[in-house]
Design a protein around this motif. Structure first.
Motif, PDB file in Angstrom:
ATOM      1  N   GLU A 154       1.646   6.615   6.828  1.00  0.00           N
ATOM      2  CA  GLU A 154       0.950   7.680   5.867  1.00  0.00           C
ATOM      3  C   GLU A 154       0.554   8.841   6.317  1.00  0.00           C
ATOM      4  OE1 GLU A 154      -2.757   6.320   4.087  1.00  0.00           O
ATOM      5  OE2 GLU A 154      -2.747   4.651   5.422  1.00  0.00           O
ATOM      6  N   HIS A 168      -5.616  -3.471   6.084  1.00  0.00           N
ATOM      7  CA  HIS A 168      -5.617  -2.428   7.172  1.00  0.00           C
ATOM      8  C   HIS A 168      -5.545  -3.506   8.418  1.00  0.00           C
ATOM      9  CE1 HIS A 168      -7.789   1.080   4.977  1.00  0.00           C
ATOM     10  NE2 HIS A 168      -6.401   1.232   5.177  1.00  0.00           N
ATOM     11  N   ALA A 178       2.258   0.340   7.137  1.00  0.00           N
ATOM     12  CA  ALA A 178       1.881   1.460   6.158  1.00  0.00           C
ATOM     13  C   ALA A 178       1.951   2.670   6.839  1.00  0.00           C
ATOM     14  CB  ALA A 178       0.588   1.319   5.556  1.00  0.00           C
ATOM     15  N   HIS A 226      -0.978   2.028   9.487  1.00  0.00           N
ATOM     16  CA  HIS A 226      -1.837   1.020   9.921  1.00  0.00           C
ATOM     17  C   HIS A 226      -0.543  -0.304   9.631  1.00  0.00           C
ATOM     18  CE1 HIS A 226      -2.688   0.132   5.632  1.00  0.00           C
ATOM     19  NE2 HIS A 226      -2.571   1.616   5.656  1.00  0.00           N
ATOM     20  N   ASP A 278       0.972  -1.280   0.021  1.00  0.00           N
ATOM     21  CA  ASP A 278       0.056  -0.229   0.030  1.00  0.00           C
ATOM     22  C   ASP A 278       0.755   1.177  -0.044  1.00  0.00           C
ATOM     23  OD1 ASP A 278      -2.008   1.811   0.466  1.00  0.00           O
ATOM     24  OD2 ASP A 278      -2.533   1.220   2.394  1.00  0.00           O
ATOM     25  N   GLU A 313       2.865   7.812   1.430  1.00  0.00           N
ATOM     26  CA  GLU A 313       2.605   6.543   2.101  1.00  0.00           C
ATOM     27  C   GLU A 313       3.487   5.398   1.527  1.00  0.00           C
ATOM     28  OE1 GLU A 313      -1.313   4.593   1.774  1.00  0.00           O
ATOM     29  OE2 GLU A 313      -1.022   3.329   3.289  1.00  0.00           O
TER      30      GLU A 313
HETATM   31 CO    CO Z   1      -2.910   3.029   3.748  1.00  0.00          CO
END
Ligand code: CO
Ligand code: MF3
Length: 276
Positions: free
Chosen positions: A208, A182, A206, A175, A111, A239
């Motif tokens: 961001e 997630h 991740a 996350h 991600d 991110e």
């Molecule tokens: Co994300």
């Protein structure tokens, strides 16, 4: 750690390699988005290109169908901060666009998001985007075993606050990521250092940061997705997905794994072992 089970999904080195494969698909797609985005282009056109690249890579979308989400990218324009659905509106000179994209390979997610200025950059927007990107890198650099989770949050906040009078979103953050996009833990983009769980090898996060030229306050539009600033100020969002390894942080969604950033700062990283 003997006998102590982590609350978080801990990946084996082999599983991190699968996440790296997903991460490189994400890196390729976002690099292409950067090339394609420009005045006159619509975000639906960008979504179509991203779909074709996913298919060509034999990967799945992390976003399509996620709580009913209808696209493979989020394309958040100007006062839209995150989670905006692609549409038929042509991008214009002076716009600022965040493109967020996630891919799944063999069940493992990557991600990442980039912010792109359309046509002629506006200095105020460039400064916001640069500060947000630099804060992301400062956070990624803290993704080191033995650090605490809020060390990441704090590093992000310090960079954004020292760069200008920007709004830092409080309702959204980074996350955990792995077999789902997630996962726990949530990672606020602000806070005191030295709190929260200890980071251990095999975690993937991740990171961001989202920042605005005005207020930190946001609301969700009636489409149930698009997050906009309440004061209409423009926003930036960057991110990356990072793995915490015994050898340091490895940025799975960056082509170079973060090698350039980390080497310049003397931060050990497995990225240094892989030719780019
Ligand atoms: Co994300
Ligand atoms: N990458 C986004 C995030 O972490 C997820 C987009 S939500 C989706 O917030 F529904 F589009 F998948």
């Amino acid at each position: 750690m003997l006998g102590r089970k982590s609350k978080f999904e801990i990946k084996s080195p082999e599983q991190i390699l699968l996440m790296r494969t997903a991460g490189l698909v994400v890196a390729d797609v976002l690099a292409r988005m950067q090339l394609e985005a420009g005045p006159g282009v619509t975000t639906l056109q960008l979504d179509k290109i991203a779909r074709e690249m996913l298919t060509a890579a034999g990967a799945q979308s992390s976003f399509l169908g996620y709580f009913g989400y209808p696209a493979v990218i989020c394309s958040s324009l100007n006062d839209e901060v995150v989670h905006s659905i692609p549409n038929e509106i042509a991008l214009k000179d002076g716009d600022i666009l965040s493109v967020d994209f996630g891919a799944i390979v063999d069940g493992w997610n990557g991600d990442a998001a980039i912010t792109i200025e359309i046509g002629t950059p506006r200095p105020e927007q460039t400064a916001l985007s640069n500060a947000t990107r630099e804060s992301m890198w400062a956070g990624l650099a803290m993704a080191v075993a033995g650090n605490r989770l809020s060390d990441i949050s704090h590093a992000i906040e310090v960079v954004i606050r020292s760069a200008g009078n920007y709004g830092i979103l409080e309702e959204y953050g980074g996350h955990g990521i792995g077999t789902k996009m997630h996962m726990d833990p949530l990672i606020p983009n602000y806070g005191e250092p030295g709190h929260g769980p200890e980071l251990i090898p095999g975690m993937a996060l991740a990171i961001e940061p989202m920042a605005t030229l005005g207020s930190k306050h946001v609301r969700t539009l009636d489409d149930q997705w698009t997050v906009v600033t309440t004061d209409g100020s423009r926003a930036a969002h960057w991110e990356h997905t990072v793995a915490i390894t015994t050898d340091g942080p490895w940025v799975l969604t960056a082509h170079d794994g973060g090698a350039q950033y980390f080497a310049a700062r003397g931060i050990p990283s497995p990225a240094a072992n892989f030719a780019v």
